[in-house]
Motif scaffolding. Structure first.
Motif, PDB file in Angstrom:
ATOM      1  N   GLY A   1       6.478   1.440   9.348  1.00  0.00           N
ATOM      2  CA  GLY A   1       7.810   1.899   8.965  1.00  0.00           C
ATOM      3  C   GLY A   1       7.940   1.740   7.465  1.00  0.00           C
ATOM      4  O   GLY A   1       7.883   0.624   6.949  1.00  0.00           O
TER       5      GLY A   1
ATOM      6  N   HIS B   1      -0.644  10.554  10.401  1.00  0.00           N
ATOM      7  CA  HIS B   1       0.490  11.407  10.764  1.00  0.00           C
ATOM      8  C   HIS B   1       1.735  10.794  10.133  1.00  0.00           C
ATOM      9  O   HIS B   1       1.950   9.584  10.237  1.00  0.00           O
ATOM     10  N   THR B   2       2.553  11.606   9.486  1.00  0.00           N
ATOM     11  CA  THR B   2       3.754  11.082   8.832  1.00  0.00           C
ATOM     12  C   THR B   2       5.006  11.747   9.377  1.00  0.00           C
ATOM     13  O   THR B   2       4.989  12.910   9.770  1.00  0.00           O
TER      14      THR B   2
ATOM     15  N   THR C   1       5.267  -1.623  12.356  1.00  0.00           N
ATOM     16  CA  THR C   1       6.228  -1.578  13.468  1.00  0.00           C
ATOM     17  C   THR C   1       5.544  -1.593  14.830  1.00  0.00           C
ATOM     18  O   THR C   1       6.097  -2.128  15.783  1.00  0.00           O
ATOM     19  N   GLN C   2       4.348  -0.991  14.925  1.00  0.00           N
ATOM     20  CA  GLN C   2       3.620  -0.982  16.200  1.00  0.00           C
ATOM     21  C   GLN C   2       2.130  -1.127  15.934  1.00  0.00           C
ATOM     22  O   GLN C   2       1.611  -0.540  14.992  1.00  0.00           O
TER      23      GLN C   2
ATOM     24  N   SER D   1      -4.559   1.989  16.869  1.00  0.00           N
ATOM     25  CA  SER D   1      -3.653   2.731  15.989  1.00  0.00           C
ATOM     26  C   SER D   1      -2.597   1.774  15.467  1.00  0.00           C
ATOM     27  O   SER D   1      -2.386   0.694  16.020  1.00  0.00           O
TER      28      SER D   1
ATOM     29  N   THR E   1       1.433   1.895  13.411  1.00  0.00           N
ATOM     30  CA  THR E   1       2.557   2.627  12.838  1.00  0.00           C
ATOM     31  C   THR E   1       3.211   1.736  11.804  1.00  0.00           C
ATOM     32  O   THR E   1       3.470   0.563  12.060  1.00  0.00           O
TER      33      THR E   1
ATOM     34  N   SER F   1       8.080   7.063   8.522  1.00  0.00           N
ATOM     35  CA  SER F   1       6.997   6.319   9.164  1.00  0.00           C
ATOM     36  C   SER F   1       5.667   7.013   8.956  1.00  0.00           C
ATOM     37  O   SER F   1       5.603   8.203   8.659  1.00  0.00           O
ATOM     38  N   LEU F   2       4.617   6.241   9.132  1.00  0.00           N
ATOM     39  CA  LEU F   2       3.256   6.714   8.961  1.00  0.00           C
ATOM     40  C   LEU F   2       2.445   6.122  10.100  1.00  0.00           C
ATOM     41  O   LEU F   2       2.532   4.925  10.360  1.00  0.00           O
ATOM     42  N   GLN F   3       1.687   6.962  10.815  1.00  0.00           N
ATOM     43  CA  GLN F   3       0.849   6.464  11.904  1.00  0.00           C
ATOM     44  C   GLN F   3      -0.606   6.751  11.575  1.00  0.00           C
ATOM     45  O   GLN F   3      -0.977   7.883  11.258  1.00  0.00           O
TER      46      GLN F   3
END
Length: 146
Positions: free
Chosen positions: A80, A120-121, A40-41, A76, A78, A86-88
């Protein structure tokens, strides 16, 4: 009469065997391409290693089981997940999606390996309350997504 039966049997086998082989190969191919989410990012240089290929990460790129995601310094990404969680993955990180499990008909990642860096989730969907496992080089974290 016997020759005619042999001919019919031979034709039947020549049609059935390739059909069964095609079905078996199709099922295993579909399972191997299990998508667990979508990018997503993206910030900075991020790549996905899929088999022997390395692909630059761009938004909307599908993420599949057995993909290895690698972020460079000051980068980084992200992801989805398909249940709207989400998970980053932070900078200088590497993560693989090792297994997925079906939760209410949705294939969600259940085992991941963090090879370095940080993750990070945010779990909001079908995975909430279900078991997971994240492996690191020196520890294994297990529990349920809250």
């Amino acid at each position: 009469m016997v020759t005619q039966r042999c001919l019919v049997y031979s034709r039947l086998v020549s049609l059935v065997v390739p059909t069964i082989l095609a079905m078996v190969m199709g099922v295993s191919t579909a399972y191997a391409q299990n998508t667990v989410g979508t990018v997503t990012q993206v910030q900075g240089a991020v790549s996905i290693q899929r088999g022997t290929a390395s692909v630059a990460v761009v938004p909307n790129l599908p993420v599949q089981v057995h993909d290895k995601i690698v972020t460079q310094p000051d980068a980084s990404v992200t992801i989805g997940l398909i249940d709207n969680s989400s998970l980053q993955l932070g900078s200088s990180s590497a993560l693989t999606f090792d297994e997925s499990t079906a939760i209410n008909g949705i294939g969600a990642p259940s085992k991941m390996t963090l090879l370095g860096g940080s993750v990070h989730t945010v779990i909001v969907g079908a995975m909430k309350g279900h078991p997971y496992e994240i492996r690191t080089p020196n520890a294994i974290s297990t529990g349920a997504w809250d």
